[in-house]
Design a protein around this motif. Structure first.
Motif: not given
Lengths: 360, 180
Positions: A16, A18-19, A22
């Motif tokens: 999460x 890492x997400x 974005x």
């Protein structure tokens, strides 16, 4: 690869985290935003115009279509109603007409039967086979006379008048034909009248009829014999029948032939010498007459009149009867003739033109 | 500001003001969503234009949503992105090969882009529903109810999809790290 190396990926929270990275998105270029907005609204405007045009057309079509359907439905309903009424009328008329064909004089449908016969005769006036139709109808009259006589009644004058008239119509129709056909037609008429005559003879012999009936039958036989003689004369010398023929009406009023007793064969009318009962004329001479030359008009159908009802029928052959004063040589009603019954009208030509003349 | 239903009712009659409002309200979110998954501005712009064009076409054919416009638009964009994933299988490696001699100061930024692309590649390997749930939940920040409306499934299914998607991503990224 820092991002990956620093994370052990032991739990979902690593993924999460890492997400979330974005989520960083660069801002759109203002000109791209403006351009995209303009294109979007232009496309919307194009669609709006198209839809408005389609709606207009659809509404017009709906309006016209619904109106047309309504009108069509009304027309179809009206047409169907008329067709059903016509169909029922035609079926009813056909059934009535079919039922009337076996009716006898005095019955309810008999006038309808006569009317249908007259209609068929009128419609087939120019047909080459109209003489056959007239002969069929005269046969029908004979059957009626036979049925009435066998039942003990007296055949009405109207039936006899129609028989006479239809025989005349058959002869007149045959005379309208070309000579070869006319000869064949005359032969057919001759045979038919002979048969009718035999039926009458048989009736007189087999049944003890009343005097009144006997008188009527005799008168009918006399009339038939006269027609028979006419036909024989034609068959002897067809070329004599070249002059215009008088018209014979399909509608002869009842009694017109029975009330007036004119000469069966007027003065000057040749009678074939080889026919039975034609004494007084040289044998073999069919054209020479004491009083004049052969006149086809005297031989024509309709020129012969029978005795009135109740008078004595001619016992001798018609050709030997003396002329009566005042009687016309053509057989038409003239002043001085016996008074006519109501509705008794002289025969009048009804059809001018080709039917009345024989052209060769 | 008119409510979403009024806005959609006017949009069905191609009211220019309503359509302009829709564009202004929803295009930034769709653009961001597309960029996060596609990683390129041009592709995101293309995705946005295609999404809004399909929306207009649906309105023209008397279709389109009567409510939940945002979920509808995200669904269109998601389908478009899925198609793009199918067309470009190796897109994440092109960037690495295209810039071999960049300076050191730019290399960090590039590495970050590469990591993002690897993450996008991992996302593209998910099923469409898993990917959409993960993106809407953890990138767009939508709650489960809105996600459920967007993908047309119950909330329980959203939770299940979310769990399986995270597990799959974790497994894929771990494998990626082990390979390096």
């Amino acid at each position: 690869m820092n991002m990956f190396r620093n994370l052990p990926f032991q739990s979902n929270s690593d993924v999460i985290s890492l997400l979330v990275k974005l989520q960083t998105v660069p801002d759109r270029q203002p000109e791209q935003v403006e351009s995209g907005r303009r294109l979007f609204l232009e496309q919307a405007e194009v669609y709006r115009v198209e839809i408005a045009r389609l709606d207009k057309r659809r509404q017009g079509y709906k309006r016209v279509n619904s109106f047309t359907r309504l009108k069509d439905f009304q027309y179809i309903r009206l047409f169907s109603t008329i067709m059903i009424i016509l169909l029922i009328s035609m079926v009813g008329a056909s059934l009535t007409l079919a039922a009337s064909q076996s009716s006898l004089p005095g019955q309810a449908f008999y006038p309808l039967k006569l009317w249908s016969e007259d209609l068929r005769l009128n419609l087939s006036y120019y047909s080459p086979a109209s003489y056959l139709l007239a002969l069929d109808f005269s046969d029908q009259r004979m059957r009626e006379i036979e049925a009435i006589t066998k039942s003990g009644g007296v055949p009405p004058d109207a039936v006899l008048v129609r028989l006479e008239n239809q025989s005349d119509l058959a002869i007149a129709a045959a005379l309208r034909l070309e000579q070869r056909q006319a000869i064949m037609a005359m032969q057919a008429i001759h045979n038919r009248i002979q048969s009718q005559n035999q039926v009458l003879e048989q009736l007189e012999q087999e049944f003890q009829v009343q005097p009144q009936v006997e008188q009527t039958l005799s008168r009918t036989r006399e009339m038939l014999q006269l027609r028979l003689r006419q036909v024989e004369m034609y068959l002897e010398e067809p070329s004599l029948f070249l002059q215009p023929l008088p018209q014979v009406s399909a509608q002869v009023s009842p009694g017109s032939l029975l009330l007036q007793r004119s000469e069966v064969v007027p003065k000057g009318t040749p009678v074939p010498g080889n026919l039975p009962g034609t004494a007084g004329f040289p044998a073999g001479c069919i054209s020479c007459t004491p009083g004049g030359t052969l006149s086809p008009s005297t031989l024509a159908p309709g020129s012969i009149r029978s005795t009135p009802a109740g008078s004595q029928p001619a016992q001798t052959t018609a050709g030997n009867q003396p002329n009566q004063p005042g009687s016309p040589s053509t057989g038409e009603n003239q002043p001085g003739s016996p008074p006519e019954a109501p509705g008794n009208q002289p025969d009048k030509p009804e059809r001018p033109g080709p039917g009345g003349y024989r052209k060769r | 500001m008119t409510s979403e239903k009024d806005l959609l009712r006017k949009a069905h009659s191609f009211d220019p003001d309503a359509l302009a409002e829709i564009y202004d309200s929803y295009s930034p979110g769709i653009y961001r969503y597309a960029f996060r998954l596609l990683g390129e501005q041009d592709l995101a712009e293309e995705c946005l234009a295609e999404t809004l064009s399909r929306f207009l076409l649906a309105l023209k054919n008397n279709g389109g949503p009567r409510e939940h416009l945002q979920a509808y638009l995200y669904r269109i964009a998601h389908n478009y992105i899925t198609d793009q994933y199918r067309r470009k299988e190796q897109w994440e490696h092109e960037l690495t090969e295209a810039h071999p001699d960049l300076e050191q100061d730019m290399r960090a930024s590039l590495n970050s882009r590469i990591d993002e692309n690897k993450l996008r590649h991992a996302l593209s390997c998910l099923t469409p529903d898993q990917r959409q749930v993960v993106v809407l939940k953890f990138i767009e920040g939508m709650d489960n109810r809105a996600i459920a409306r967007s993908i047309g499934k119950p909330i329980s299914a959203v939770k299940s999809l979310q769990h399986r998607a995270l597990a799959a991503l974790r497994r894929m990224l771990k494998n990626e790290l082990e390979e390096e």
